[in-house]
Write a protein that holds these residues in place. Structure first.
Motif, PDB file in Angstrom:
ATOM      1  N   LYS A  90      52.728  67.958 -37.071  1.00  0.00           N
ATOM      2  CA  LYS A  90      51.338  68.149 -37.219  1.00  0.00           C
ATOM      3  C   LYS A  90      50.585  67.081 -38.131  1.00  0.00           C
ATOM      4  CE  LYS A  90      47.427  70.340 -38.937  1.00  0.00           C
ATOM      5  NZ  LYS A  90      46.940  70.285 -40.107  1.00  0.00           N
ATOM      6  N   SER A 105      44.823  67.473 -35.349  1.00  0.00           N
ATOM      7  CA  SER A 105      43.379  68.063 -35.875  1.00  0.00           C
ATOM      8  C   SER A 105      42.383  67.069 -35.158  1.00  0.00           C
ATOM      9  CB  SER A 105      43.231  68.113 -37.225  1.00  0.00           C
ATOM     10  OG  SER A 105      44.060  69.170 -37.757  1.00  0.00           O
ATOM     11  N   GLU A 136      39.160  68.039 -31.368  1.00  0.00           N
ATOM     12  CA  GLU A 136      40.985  67.882 -31.090  1.00  0.00           C
ATOM     13  C   GLU A 136      41.400  67.258 -29.976  1.00  0.00           C
ATOM     14  OE1 GLU A 136      39.510  70.040 -33.116  1.00  0.00           O
ATOM     15  OE2 GLU A 136      40.870  70.137 -34.711  1.00  0.00           O
ATOM     16  N   GLY A 168      45.316  70.537 -31.339  1.00  0.00           N
ATOM     17  CA  GLY A 168      45.561  71.769 -32.336  1.00  0.00           C
ATOM     18  C   GLY A 168      44.198  72.618 -32.252  1.00  0.00           C
ATOM     19  N   SER A 217      44.880  74.239 -36.748  1.00  0.00           N
ATOM     20  CA  SER A 217      45.949  73.556 -36.211  1.00  0.00           C
ATOM     21  C   SER A 217      47.187  73.632 -36.788  1.00  0.00           C
ATOM     22  CB  SER A 217      45.479  71.946 -36.316  1.00  0.00           C
ATOM     23  OG  SER A 217      44.375  71.725 -35.789  1.00  0.00           O
TER      24      SER A 217
END
Ligand code: ADP
Ligand code: ASP
Ligand code: MG
Length: 424
Positions: A7, A41, A81, A142, A160
């Motif tokens: 992430k 994100s 996003e 996210g 996210s």
């Protein structure tokens, strides 16, 4: 071969150059033969901009009231996003990596109907597992999902992180790496205290407290999910050279592991200090002291979705009245005063006093369970700096102290030092 969810937060995808750097991190794991899903994100600042637009657009002319339709809020703010997922997929493709972007509804990431702060209800991992089988890197937007009303939903600010951990749980990933602008979880926010130390491990319980008491490095819900589903979660830096030695280490990549307390060998009494700015204090004076008063006050506030935090109650000498003091986020102060105005008649109190601009500073550590005097140390240290304490709450593993906003940094540094957390 392992299965990894990566992430990347807002600052990590802030522009195309940074997205390229992110793509190099992804490519490193793909080249090592791993199955990879990526969660991104919005570019940093984007979500704030979108929220600002929503607020401006929904104000009636001449009004200052910040009340808007949460479904449309979601439709607007989820778009940040969408942009970064597409851009990262394009960048990966340009590097020769087979990649495709996916929106929350396509997976689908099903949420409940609490638009603006939805909780993930269910993710069927098979969609992403199929992509792994095709040798494709799935780049997932996210922060967003799909609600039972078939509309876009968002997971609350910082969401996210939660998308990533939930996806890692759904595909039974070996690891979930949360890449951000710091290289791990620190004893306190390194932006406030440069002497903060990076923790190699932190327990789920402590991380939950840190996150819910203001350390925004992980969204609270992501820590809950990691704990419940036993997701091996690391917080690490996206700014390091993707090809530096050790970056591709499978079991112990550089960063902070969120884990069971049993895994932590050297447990300190205090692990960290967190702070939350923008708290408002509300005091109700001379409230009639009879059963049902608290329910009559806090029930309507809860119905209005106002998050009440610290509550302090004091009984008058004759036992007939009580003063009730509590805190709410500063952004909810107007709404809270409005709600209290409506219940004033039925509850019966003399006056409402309120003050925005407070901060809550918290000391967190599992070691507190078995050590006395931790709170007294904090009170003495703050007194020595002439910092006035307005309210206190404690639990088994934390002490929270409400102070005037301008003293936040001083209080954080003072507590960080008094518990010996400063870098050697
Ligand atoms: P992202 O955009 O990657 O999600 P966030 O801004 O949400 O990043 O979270 C990372 C930030 O959290 C760091 O830049 C840091 O200032 C802040 N932070 C607060 N407390 C801590 C802590 N204890 N350890 C590390 N970072 C912290
Ligand atoms: N972009 C969203 C936010 O700023 C979600 C996230 O970054 O985690 O809150
Ligand atoms: Mg974040």
């Amino acid at each position: 071969m392992a299965r990894i969810v990566m992430k990347f937060g807002g600052t990590s995808v802030a522009d195309i150059a940074r997205i390229r750097n992110v793509a190099r991190h992804v490519k490193r794991e793909v080249d090592a033969g791993h199955e990879v899903a990526v969660v991104v994100s919005a570019m940093s600042g984007k979500t704030n901009e979108l929220v600002g637009w929503v607020q401006d657009a929904s104000k009636a002319e001449g009004s200052n009231l910040n009340i808007y339709d949460a479904r449309e809020y979601d439709a607007v703010v989820a778009s940040g996003e969408q942009v970064t997922s597409g851009l990262l997929a394009l960048t990966l493709q340009a590097m020769g990596v087979n990649a495709r972007s996916w929106q929350g509804w396509q997976i689908p990431i099903k949420t409940d109907g609490a638009h603006g702060a939805a909780r993930i209800a269910e993710i069927d991992g098979s969609f992403l597992i199929k992509r792994f089988g095709e040798g494709q890197v799935a780049v997932v937007a996210g922060f967003q999902g799909i609600a039972p009303d078939n509309r876009l939903s968002t997971l609350g600010r910082g969401g996210s992180d939660t998308s990533a951990v939930a996806i890692a749980a759904a595909v039974k990933a070996d690891r979930c790496d949360i890449y951000t602008d710091v290289d791990g979880v620190y004893t306190t926010d390194p932006r406030i205290e440069p002497k903060a130390r990076r923790l190699s491990k932190i327990s789920f319980e402590e991380m939950l407290e840190m996150a819910s008491l203001g350390a925004k490095v992980l969204q609270v819900r992501s820590v809950e999910l990691a704990m419940v589903h036993r997701v091996r979660t690391f917080v690490r830096s996206s700014f390091e050279d993707p090809d530096a030695p050790g970056m591709g280490d499978l079991l112990n990549p550089p960063g902070t592991l969120i884990c069971d307390e049993e895994e932590i060998v050297e447990q300190q009494v205090v692990t960290g200090i967190a702070y939350a700015k923008d708290e408002a204090q509300i005091s109700l004076r001379r409230v009639a002291d009879r059963p049902g008063v608290s329910a009559g006050i806090f029930g309507p506030l809860a119905e209005a979705n106002i998050n009440v935090d610290m509550i302090v109650q004091n009984i008058s000498e004759d036992g007939k009245f009580t003063d009730i003091t509590f805190t709410v986020p500063s952004g909810d102060l107007d709404k809270a005063l409005f709600v209290l105005g409506k219940v004033k008649e039925t509850i019966g109190f003399d006056a409402v006093q309120s003050e925005p601009g407070m901060s809550k500073v918290s000391v967190i550590g599992i070691g507190m369970r078995s050590h006395a005097g931790v709170a007294a140390t904090a009170f003495k240290a703050l007194a020595d700096r002439s910092i006035n304490i307005r309210a206190i709450t404690t639990s088994e593993i934390k002490i929270s102290i409400l102070i005037d906003g301008p003293y936040t940094e001083l209080a954080v540094r003072t507590l960080h030092s008094v518990y010996g957390l400063d870098k050697q």
